[in-house]
Write an enzyme that holds these catalytic residues in place. Structure first.
Site, PDB file in Angstrom:
ATOM      1  N   GLU A   1       0.721  -1.142   0.054  1.00  0.00           N
ATOM      2  CA  GLU A   1      -0.145   0.018   0.011  1.00  0.00           C
ATOM      3  C   GLU A   1       0.788   1.189  -0.071  1.00  0.00           C
ATOM      4  O   GLU A   1       0.398   2.387  -0.171  1.00  0.00           O
ATOM      5  CB  GLU A   1      -1.000   0.019   1.171  1.00  0.00           C
ATOM      6  CG  GLU A   1      -2.413  -0.756   0.955  1.00  0.00           C
ATOM      7  CD  GLU A   1      -2.121  -2.115   0.556  1.00  0.00           C
ATOM      8  OE1 GLU A   1      -2.445  -2.258  -0.825  1.00  0.00           O
ATOM      9  OE2 GLU A   1      -1.947  -2.793   1.276  1.00  0.00           O
TER      10      GLU A   1
ATOM     11  N   ASN B   1      -1.034  -6.523  -5.169  1.00  0.00           N
ATOM     12  CA  ASN B   1      -1.641  -5.703  -5.889  1.00  0.00           C
ATOM     13  C   ASN B   1      -0.713  -4.891  -6.586  1.00  0.00           C
ATOM     14  O   ASN B   1       0.197  -4.461  -6.050  1.00  0.00           O
ATOM     15  CB  ASN B   1      -2.766  -5.053  -5.224  1.00  0.00           C
ATOM     16  CG  ASN B   1      -2.343  -3.944  -3.924  1.00  0.00           C
ATOM     17  OD1 ASN B   1      -1.938  -4.754  -3.064  1.00  0.00           O
ATOM     18  ND2 ASN B   1      -2.048  -2.990  -4.199  1.00  0.00           N
TER      19      ASN B   1
ATOM     20  N   ASP C   1      -7.949  -4.313  -5.595  1.00  0.00           N
ATOM     21  CA  ASP C   1      -6.782  -4.844  -4.297  1.00  0.00           C
ATOM     22  C   ASP C   1      -6.901  -6.369  -4.162  1.00  0.00           C
ATOM     23  O   ASP C   1      -6.876  -6.789  -3.192  1.00  0.00           O
ATOM     24  CB  ASP C   1      -7.279  -3.975  -3.037  1.00  0.00           C
ATOM     25  CG  ASP C   1      -5.819  -4.259  -2.258  1.00  0.00           C
ATOM     26  OD1 ASP C   1      -4.738  -4.531  -2.627  1.00  0.00           O
ATOM     27  OD2 ASP C   1      -6.335  -4.296  -0.892  1.00  0.00           O
TER      28      ASP C   1
END
Length: 587
Positions: free
Chosen positions: A201, A278, A320
């Site tokens: 992230e 992701n 995601d």
């Protein structure tokens, strides 16, 4: 008696095989490569994450079975103590009368396997500013010789002396200030510690690394985003993929693909299997193309770090849907042909079966209630049949009050049809036991630009339930037919690992605090025990002094309380904790 003799003989042979190198270093002997590869068959210990390098999480032990599991009682509980009672997602390791567990905030504990007495504790000194995305968890350690090896939230790999807890070596794997961390349990193959990286992230670049288990020195590195150079013994070892083949501009430089769940190893094909996370950012409109090798399973040669094959489960991901889920090798006969296969229950809601020798697509079937983002997987191409209208819309990158892109409802939610929690495969029933969740989310894209150490999403979301009676569902899947054989529904999301045994049992935990046992053939709940906090760890079993034991970590936490939105509020009363629970049958 014969079984015990053979087991003891095998143990002596294996011990002799590893004693020489360990004793040559003037250190205590312990498990070596042969022991780790045999872990699935040696029932007196648990030496690897996954209860064997192929991570079947199956034990042939059957002293505890579907006929007597209802009598199971606690042998002891050992508290991790302190104020650091967050998610406890670890799987214990058992060797030579000692249970080793990792705890939240990068801690390691050694407990006496007979009494639960704490033998030592190691607390990593974490700096301010660590950036774990999904709680301060750790999923387990590895053991080799006289060492216990684990990763930390500031992206270090550390080896401890298993007798004393003292540091043997401590290596920096990546820059925590850029968002890197380590939460997965390492695996050890051919004397090398194999690790991945967390931080998807924050625009990190995922990689797989191999280190000499005795020194911690790097042997090879393999970035998993195309365009990045790998290394072997400190020298360039080829670029991953082809630069800009599936990425535009410089986005590959911060492309994500975190390998945050670690991997499995198949001795039969000599391949490591690592899943990748992701692509970054979440906003897929910023990065046209398949964005290799994100949301994929990679087969890697452990001898040189080269990628042998890849399979991408969600090309050009926009929800995601990490592809990190464990790829479990197994053998089966398909259409009359014996095959070496591998299976993966992906975060995107599909259960994939591949030929593990070459990555060829065999089948994919839904294991959740619904998948709104795709209408199946094309059997000819192995690619999803995307439903274009259900991809989050492009935002106005110029910003302003109208910058938000079109909101869509997507199921599964970004927390996945299955998240980190490992499934199990029974060599007896031929079934996979998948800890899954049925939920969805409203998701929309927003403008975003990369900044070191800052969240790099470009999307927002609200998670929602999609069924009145459950979110969690433990499902038994037949990999040959793709059919769900049975399912057990749970009110709260399932977030713990699964284990199956030769006693016709399946064990898993629930956020409500229970460790539960089910009939492996029917799914009937046979036993449960409330540990006082949510169970999100992975259970194990072993034989000690003629008795079979079962152990699991208890301690509610992980991503659900942090990211679950309205769903998380539903379960806000679950108490936190931090304890190792051990069970056995009464004498």
């Amino acid at each position: 008696m014969m079984k015990g003799f053979l087991k003891a003989t095998a143990a002596c042979v294996l011990a002799l095989a590893v004693a020489a190198p360990a004793l040559a270093d003037g250190q205590a002997a312990g498990p070596g490569d042969a022991d780790l590869m045999a872990d699935a068959k040696t029932t007196g210990d648990v030496l690897t994450y996954g209860m064997g390098p192929q991570a079947h999480r199956f034990s042939p032990l059957n002293q505890i079975n579907s006929g007597n599991v209802a009598k199971l009682v606690p042998a002891f509980a050992a508290s991790l103590g302190g104020e650091k009672q967050r998610g406890q997602e670890a799987q214990p390791i058992v060797y030579d009368g000692v249970i080793y567990v990792t705890g939240s905030y990068s801690r390691v504990f050694a407990f006496d396997a007979h009494t639960g007495d704490k033998l030592w504790e190691y607390d990593a000194r974490l700096p301010d500013g660590i950036m774990p995305c999904c709680d301060v968890v750790n999923r387990g350690a590895a053991i080799y010789g006289d060492k216990i090896i684990f990763g930390t939230l500031d992206a270090h790999v550390i080896a401890l002396n298993r007798k004393t807890g003292k540091v043997v070596w401590n290596k920096t794997a990546a820059d925590y200030q850029a968002g890197y961390s380590q939460t997965a349990a390492p695996i050890i193959v051919k004397g090398m510690v194999i690790t991945g990286t967390s931080g998807g992230e924050f625009g990190v670049v995922g990689s797989v690394e191999a280190r000499d288990v005795n020194t911690g020195e790097l042997v090879w590195t393999r970035p998993v985003i195309e365009g990045h150079m790998g290394t072997l013994h400190g020298k360039p070892n080829g670029i991953t993929g082809k630069t800009n083949a599936t990425w535009q501009g410089d986005l590959w430089k911060t492309g994500g693909g975190a390998t945050w769940l670690g991997g499995t190893y198949d001795p039969e094909t000599n391949l490591l299997f690592f899943g990748t996370g992701n692509p970054a950012p979440w906003n897929s409109h910023l990065r046209p193309g398949d964005n290799l090798y994100t949301s994929s399973t990679l087969a890697i040669n452990p001898d040189n770090g080269q990628i042998v094959w890849h399979y991408q489960t969600t090309p050009h991901d926009g929800w995601d849907f990490d592809g990190v889920n464990e790829f479990i090798p197994f053998d089966a006969t398909i259409n009359g042909k014996p095959m070496k296969l591998g299976a993966k229950a992906d975060r995107n809601g599909y259960f994939f079966v591949l030929d593990r020798t070459n990555g060829k697509f065999i089948s994919a079937n839904k294991f959740v209630m619904q998948t709104t983002w795709a209408n199946g997987i094309n059997p000819k191409t192995g690619r999803p049949n995307y439903i274009d209208a259900n991809r989050p819309g492009a935002p106005d990158m110029a910003g302003g009050s109208e910058a938000k892109g079109k909101t869509v409802f997507a199921s599964p939610s970004f927390l996945g049809g299955k998240n980190w929690m490992p499934m199990a495969y029974s060599d007896q029933s031929g079934l996979f036991y998948i800890p899954s969740n049925d939920w969805g989310m409203d998701i929309w894209n927003t403008p975003i630009a990369y900044k070191k150490g800052a969240a790099y999403l470009g999307a927002s979301f609200t998670i929602k339930p999609i069924a009145e009676d459950h979110i969690g569902a433990l499902r038994a899947m037949d990999p040959k037919t793709g059919k769900i054989v049975w399912e057990y529904k749970n009110k709260a999301p399932l977030w713990g690992g699964v284990m199956t045994t030769g006693g016709n049992l399946v064990f898993t935990g629930t956020p409500e605090g229970y460790l539960k046992a089910f009939d492996a053939k029917t799914g009937q709940e046979l036993w449960k025990f409330n540990t006082g906090s949510g169970v999100v760890g992975s259970p194990i079993t072993w034989e000690q002094d003629g008795e079979q034991y079962v152990a699991v970590m208890s301690g509610w936490g992980g991503a659900v309380p942090l990211w679950g939105g309205e769903v998380a509020k539903t379960f806000k009363e679950i108490s936190q904790g931090g304890a190792l629970w051990v069970f056995k049958l009464p004498k």
